[in-house]
Write an enzyme that holds these catalytic residues in place. Structure first.
Site, short mmCIF file in Angstrom:
data_model
loop_
_atom_site.label_atom_id
_atom_site.label_comp_id
_atom_site.label_asym_id
_atom_site.label_seq_id
_atom_site.Cartn_x
_atom_site.Cartn_y
_atom_site.Cartn_z
N LYS A 1 22.43 -3.33 -7.47
CA LYS A 1 23.80 -3.03 -7.08
C LYS A 1 23.98 -3.46 -5.63
O LYS A 1 23.22 -3.03 -4.76
CB LYS A 1 24.07 -1.53 -7.21
N PHE A 2 24.96 -4.30 -5.36
CA PHE A 2 25.23 -4.70 -3.99
C PHE A 2 26.27 -3.77 -3.39
O PHE A 2 27.39 -3.67 -3.90
CB PHE A 2 25.73 -6.15 -3.96
N MET A 3 25.89 -3.08 -2.33
CA MET A 3 26.83 -2.25 -1.59
C MET A 3 27.36 -3.13 -0.47
O MET A 3 26.77 -3.19 0.62
CB MET A 3 26.14 -1.02 -1.02
N VAL A 4 28.40 -3.89 -0.75
CA VAL A 4 28.84 -4.91 0.21
C VAL A 4 30.31 -4.74 0.57
O VAL A 4 30.72 -3.63 0.91
CB VAL A 4 28.50 -6.31 -0.35
N HIS B 1 0.85 -1.19 0.00
CA HIS B 1 0.00 0.00 0.00
C HIS B 1 0.89 1.25 0.00
O HIS B 1 1.84 1.34 0.76
CB HIS B 1 -0.89 -0.01 1.24
N HIS C 1 15.44 16.10 3.52
CA HIS C 1 16.33 16.79 4.46
C HIS C 1 16.07 18.29 4.37
O HIS C 1 16.10 18.84 3.26
CB HIS C 1 17.80 16.52 4.10
N TYR D 1 33.67 -4.13 -0.33
CA TYR D 1 34.49 -2.93 -0.46
C TYR D 1 33.72 -1.70 0.00
O TYR D 1 34.27 -0.84 0.68
CB TYR D 1 34.96 -2.75 -1.91
N HIS E 1 2.67 4.29 0.96
CA HIS E 1 2.79 4.97 2.25
C HIS E 1 4.22 5.42 2.50
O HIS E 1 5.15 4.96 1.85
CB HIS E 1 2.35 4.04 3.39
N HIS F 1 16.52 13.08 -1.26
CA HIS F 1 17.41 12.10 -1.88
C HIS F 1 16.58 10.90 -2.31
O HIS F 1 15.78 10.38 -1.53
CB HIS F 1 18.44 11.58 -0.86
O1 LIG Z 1 33.46 -8.04 -7.45
P1 LIG Z 1 32.17 -8.80 -7.34
O2 LIG Z 1 32.21 -9.89 -6.31
O3 LIG Z 1 31.66 -9.30 -8.68
O4 LIG Z 1 31.10 -7.73 -6.85
C1 LIG Z 1 30.64 -7.57 -5.55
O5 LIG Z 1 31.60 -6.95 -4.71
C2 LIG Z 1 31.99 -5.62 -5.07
C3 LIG Z 1 32.94 -5.11 -4.01
O6 LIG Z 1 32.36 -5.07 -2.73
C4 LIG Z 1 30.77 -4.71 -5.21
O7 LIG Z 1 31.19 -3.47 -5.73
C5 LIG Z 1 29.72 -5.33 -6.14
O8 LIG Z 1 28.58 -4.51 -6.17
C6 LIG Z 1 29.38 -6.72 -5.65
O9 LIG Z 1 28.44 -7.33 -6.50
#
Ligand SMILES: O=P(O)(O)O[C@H]1O[C@H](CO)[C@@H](O)[C@H](O)[C@H]1O
Ligand SMILES: O=P(O)(O)O[C@H]1O[C@H](CO)[C@@H](O)[C@H](O)[C@H]1O
Lengths: 351, 351
Positions: free
Chosen positions: A314-317, A164, A281, A319, A166, A301
């Site tokens: 996009k994975f922010m993981v 819904h 903001h 690094y 919100h 934003h």
């Molecule tokens: O390099 P990979 O394993 O393909 O990619 C992964 O790790 C990277 C570094 O943290 C990230 O920037 C990517 O978004 C993620 O998918």
């Protein structure tokens, strides 16, 4: 000056609102993707679902019954992360074990009585009602609370657990990390340059036209020069405005317009109801209402998670969490290539 | 002092490594979850897959053939976010459009020839070989580069696109945001208190025993007082150590031990191969090798995404992105309730 033809190499860009850098790897979209694929957003949400606690007339978890609302609808979050009466934890004497009292309120605001619409699909006058309510909330909660965070998590991919339409409003007796940082950066810029950071920025972008996604006479939506999320945008008024409740009637109408245009572009990009987290903001409130906040400029934003398609985000993981945000294409590539609204028919959109 | 019996209210805690606060809402696990459910991690990865570019003897995207390795295996990332030869973008004169040159290298390191193992399942001596290789990389890349980020994205949920056990190493000519912040915080603490922040912290935690997950004679793994992710941990030596290559042979053996114990606990928690992003932070290298880095203490951060079960993660979205990190239970609740290794049989683990 970045050469927009260099799409083969990386560089760093500075985010003046956070005093941080982003690693821009212009060439990284070339790598193949064999990783996780998301479920695409639900396509057929029923307009009314008797089991959905956000629909008009339904009963929520705590037994309360929603009114038969026909516009916006506001209620207290049934499981608030912030409560007005939390006790002071006191403080350990040790500098490494510091705690502080946190008090506040969490509210939920339905945008519309129907579950199968979004802001992009709502009528302009319906969106204006949402904006008016936001303004009211900043005004009301701002008399007591130092910070009033309005935000929308849209889509299951962004942790939203109810389809819904919100948003949420979390008001607190403390200035959270992100606005505290933004306050510091905007203040320092103002002291040095004599004009608000985001006013100068908007003027520059309106001239350069390299990253503008939508513009109207009063508003501007750009992919910021320092964007971290692939399709991140920054929405801001051209006039110097401190808070959303300072917007004139015309500016609110203009905001409804540009929001509908921006969100329609998003929806058209991958031909789905585009997931994102967004939030406003503006200058702090409560005890800050009587202070000088000239360095502030109201802005929103938009942080959408998708990178490649409706199902690959996009994975922010690793690094990004341990070192620094990294993006796989330039903000200019995003703007040129993808905001061209390939399929305006889908959402009968405006672009 | 936080009363560990108050599980009904929220408070703030200070993160001295980042100079930020986290909102701890001790009572929020009570809310029901109707949101996104993740695919649980793959259970039957084949030991060898002829199409997996990370297996011994296989051909990668760029046509190179992997050696028939029987221990660790290192190669250049075929789609590097950092390259050694990127041109200097020059800089716009305007303070809101600042860019900088970024140079570096990205490497991938396989932990083991088999795709169906993880660090928790590998033999201790095999894990020691991984640690030795990490030390070698810091030593070698550290002669040139200012920062060498070792990190592991484990599990599809953390953006890992290949089930073969591996980590990445991104080395750069710049100090990324996170270590820059950590450097600043550790330095200020050292100047004020005359001892490294993390040495004092480890001593306190070892005494308090409220948040310790595993400890050995040389190492300590704790849920930090300021943890943001539900099951976040901090792994650090008890002795003052600047970088991973400064660890003695005994300390490397001890590290292999505690890593296996910690990761086995993680695996047992929800009875799956536990997803996480982890990475090492130590004193900067390159031009910093000859500077005083006494304020630094080597440590690893583990950031696992799960909250409620093997398939329900914590979403760091709207409020977290726009305002401040928020957690739904206290670090002490996590430690007491869930690290008790209910099912030690599953992974024939150590706990
Ligand atoms: O390099 P990979 O394993 O393909 O990619 C992964 O790790 C990277 C570094 O943290 C990230 O920037 C990517 O978004 C993620 O998918
Ligand atoms: O309050 P909701 O929508 O249930 O929860 C969602 O938004 C919150 C605020 O950003 C987050 O803390 C939660 O992790 C997320 O699932």
């Amino acid at each position: 000056a970045i050469s927009s033809t260099d799409n083969e190499h990386q560089h760093l860009r500075y985010n003046p609102l956070r005093d941080t850098w982003v690693l821009v790897s212009a060439h990284r979209m070339k790598r193949p993707w064999a990783g996780q694929v998301e479920k695409p957003p639900e396509e057929h949400t029923p307009r009314y679902d008797p089991r959905n606690p956000l629909c008009p007339g339904n009963t929520r978890a705590n037994g309360e019954v929603n009114s038969d609302y026909d516009s916006t609808f506001l209620f207290e979050n049934d499981f608030p992360a912030l409560q007005p009466d939390a006790p002071d934890p006191g403080s350990d004497q040790h500098p490494l074990f510091q705690s502080k009292v946190a008090r506040g309120v969490c509210k939920v605001m339905c945008f519309h009585p129907w579950s199968d619409v979004t802001l992009s699909l709502m009528k302009k006058q319906e969106v204006v009602k949402v904006i008016d309510k936001w303004a009211e909330l900043i005004e009301e909660l701002g008399t007591t609370y130092l910070w009033v965070q309005i935000f929308e998590n849209k889509g299951a991919m962004m942790g939203c657990s109810n389809p819904h339409p919100h948003c949420q409003v979390w008001a607190s007796n403390f200035l959270p990390n992100e606005p505290a940082l933004s306050d510091r950066c905007q203040r320092a810029y103002y002291q040095k340059h004599g004009e608000p950071l985001l006013l100068q920025y908007a003027k520059q972008e309106a001239e350069k036209k390299e990253r503008v996604v939508v513009e109207t006479s009063d508003w501007l939506a750009v992919v910021p020069y320092w964007a971290t999320w692939p399709y991140q945008t920054l929405l801001l008024p051209r006039r110097h405005v401190l808070r959303i409740n300072d917007l004139t009637t015309e500016e609110r109408e203009g905001l409804a317009d540009i929001m509908k245009q921006l969100l329609t572009k998003y929806d058209n990009l991958f031909e789905i109801s585009f997931p994102y987290s967004m939030g406003w903001h503006g200058a702090p409130t409560g005890p800050h209402l009587n202070k000088d906040n000239s360095h502030w400029q109201l802005h929103a934003h938009y942080y959408p998670p998708l990178l490649r398609s409706a199902t690959v985000k996009k994975f922010m993981v690793g690094y990004e969490m341990l070192a620094q945000d990294q993006r796989d294409l330039t903000p200019e590539q995003v703007n040129n290539v993808t905001y061209t609204c390939a399929n305006p028919a889908l959402y009968k959109g405006l672009c």
